[in-house]
Motif scaffolding. Structure first.
Motif, PDB file in Angstrom:
ATOM      1  N   ILE A 103      -3.232  -3.540   3.364  1.00 40.58           N
ATOM      2  CA  ILE A 103      -2.944  -3.284   3.812  1.00 40.58           C
ATOM      3  C   ILE A 103      -3.115  -3.265   5.379  1.00 40.58           C
ATOM      4  O   ILE A 103      -3.734  -4.178   6.326  1.00 40.58           O
ATOM      5  CB  ILE A 103      -3.947  -1.708   3.871  1.00 40.58           C
ATOM      6  CG1 ILE A 103      -4.485  -0.589   2.169  1.00 40.58           C
ATOM      7  CG2 ILE A 103      -4.032  -1.063   4.840  1.00 40.58           C
ATOM      8  CD1 ILE A 103      -5.225   0.177   2.610  1.00 40.58           C
ATOM      9  N   ASP A 143       0.224  -0.274   9.047  1.00 39.82           N
ATOM     10  CA  ASP A 143       0.278   0.801   7.940  1.00 39.82           C
ATOM     11  C   ASP A 143      -0.510   2.119   8.253  1.00 39.82           C
ATOM     12  O   ASP A 143      -0.850   2.970   8.529  1.00 39.82           O
ATOM     13  CB  ASP A 143      -0.116  -0.044   6.932  1.00 39.82           C
ATOM     14  CG  ASP A 143       0.739  -1.303   5.636  1.00 39.82           C
ATOM     15  OD1 ASP A 143       1.921  -0.878   6.631  1.00 39.82           O
ATOM     16  OD2 ASP A 143       0.033  -1.670   5.031  1.00 39.82           O
ATOM     17  N   LEU A 153      -4.533   6.164   2.393  1.00 44.46           N
ATOM     18  CA  LEU A 153      -3.652   5.455   2.203  1.00 44.46           C
ATOM     19  C   LEU A 153      -4.623   4.473   1.186  1.00 44.46           C
ATOM     20  O   LEU A 153      -5.549   4.220   1.341  1.00 44.46           O
ATOM     21  CB  LEU A 153      -3.744   4.664   4.061  1.00 44.46           C
ATOM     22  CG  LEU A 153      -2.805   3.333   3.943  1.00 44.46           C
ATOM     23  CD1 LEU A 153      -0.730   3.825   4.083  1.00 44.46           C
ATOM     24  CD2 LEU A 153      -3.351   2.781   5.554  1.00 44.46           C
ATOM     25  N   GLU A 171       1.501   5.591   0.927  1.00 44.35           N
ATOM     26  CA  GLU A 171       0.310   6.916   1.083  1.00 44.35           C
ATOM     27  C   GLU A 171       0.673   8.394   0.378  1.00 44.35           C
ATOM     28  O   GLU A 171       1.626   8.560   0.271  1.00 44.35           O
ATOM     29  CB  GLU A 171       1.118   6.835   2.582  1.00 44.35           C
ATOM     30  CG  GLU A 171       0.478   8.177   4.019  1.00 44.35           C
ATOM     31  CD  GLU A 171       1.143   8.141   5.201  1.00 44.35           C
ATOM     32  OE1 GLU A 171       0.682   9.392   5.827  1.00 44.35           O
ATOM     33  OE2 GLU A 171       1.927   7.725   5.037  1.00 44.35           O
ATOM     34  N   CYS A 204       0.971  -1.345   0.199  1.00 47.43           N
ATOM     35  CA  CYS A 204       0.116  -0.160  -0.303  1.00 47.43           C
ATOM     36  C   CYS A 204       0.916   1.530  -0.431  1.00 47.43           C
ATOM     37  O   CYS A 204       2.149   1.089   0.204  1.00 47.43           O
ATOM     38  CB  CYS A 204      -1.544   0.232   1.488  1.00 47.43           C
ATOM     39  SG  CYS A 204       0.334  -0.313   2.736  1.00 47.43           S
ATOM     40  N   GLY A 219      -4.401   1.524  -0.893  1.00 51.00           N
ATOM     41  CA  GLY A 219      -3.637  -0.326  -1.449  1.00 51.00           C
ATOM     42  C   GLY A 219      -5.141  -0.901  -1.793  1.00 51.00           C
ATOM     43  O   GLY A 219      -6.256  -0.665  -2.805  1.00 51.00           O
TER      44      GLY A 219
END
Length: 279
Positions: free
Chosen positions: A188, A192, A171, A166, A164, A173
């Protein structure tokens, strides 16, 4: 040793005798071995799914456990056969990426299986699970040193690992696995989430996928009414999407590769373009 745990994962299914005879060969070599069938319902040749199952399950077994994985569409070709010592455990399988999780551990030892003394002769052209991998796993259970199985290699086949990312306070994924209950497991991880949204309560987050917004990360399936789509950190420490009392993948058309975005509502304006892509 002699009473070691050997987990067994394959695409052999249960309609034929293939998984059963692997048990037979293991117990012929090591009668005291304890064989745990993890999964034999993997679609034929689905290396990625087998690798995911190994990753999800291996850490729940004690140090010294042996993991036998036979999803081997290249059986009979020049693909190598491997054993691996990593993460305090042992792994046996074909060199096609199915053991990728083990390769990500520290202090690796990876011998290529070349010493026929540890095979079941004659070795079939089509069933190395029975004739090569199973007896090697059994010999390891008896205490044979992994380094005695063949020459060490440094270049095992790896799978592409998609993590994943950022972006702009969000975030992002993807769904990587649909389980038996229809839950969509993502890439994710809990770590994370905690890293990206440090100090932010889980119920203040929002999860977006397929044009849907899921408010908060749930504490349990039972906290929401039947039929509700929820996001929850599951037993494999991954964010997963589930339908309470239902099959989320079928009901909402979820599948591997679908984008999943987690954000705090305050980040919406900063990342609106990315959000529309995810939805």
């Amino acid at each position: 040793m002699g009473d070691s745990i050997i987990t067994f994962t394959s695409d052999f299914g249960y309609q034929d005798w293939f998984a059963g005879v692997v048990h037979g060969v293991i117990h012929e070599v090591c009668p005291g071995a304890r064989v745990v069938d993890l999964n034999h319902s993997i679609e034929p040749g689905d290396i990625g799914r087998a690798a995911f199952i190994l990753e999800a399950a291996a850490e729940d077994f004690p140090p010294g456990a042996i993991h036998l994985v036979v999803v081997d569409p290249g059986v009979g070709t020049a693909r190598r056969a491997l054993a691996v010592r990593a993460r305090g455990q042992l792994f046996v399988g074909p060199d096609n990426g199915v053991l990728d999780w083990a390769f990500r551990g520290p202090e690796l030892q990876i011998p290529q299986l070349t010493d026929a003394h540890y095979f079941r002769e004659p070795v079939s052209r089509t069933c190395h699970g029975r004739d090569l991998f199973a007896p090697v796993a059994a010999h390891l259970a008896r205490g044979v040193a992994v380094e005695s199985l063949g020459p060490r290699i440094e270049d095992p086949v790896r799978l592409e690992r998609v993590s994943c990312t950022e972006v702009g306070g969000a975030l992002i994924g993807r769904i990587t696995y649909i389980d038996r209950f229809g839950n969509a497991l993502t890439n994710i991880m809990a770590a994370d989430l905690w890293s990206a949204f440090r100090g932010i309560a889980e119920d203040a987050l929002a999860v977006h996928l397929g044009g849907r917004r899921i408010p908060g990360v749930a504490r349990s399936y039972g906290d929401s009414p039947i039929g509700t789509l929820v996001a929850i950190v599951g037993s494999s420490n991954r964010l997963e999407i589930a339908q309470v009392g239902g099959h989320a993948a079928l009901r909402f058309g979820l599948g591997a590769g679908d984008v999943v975005t987690v954000r705090h509502p305050s980040a919406r304006g900063a990342d609106a373009g990315r959000e529309s892509d995810a939805e």
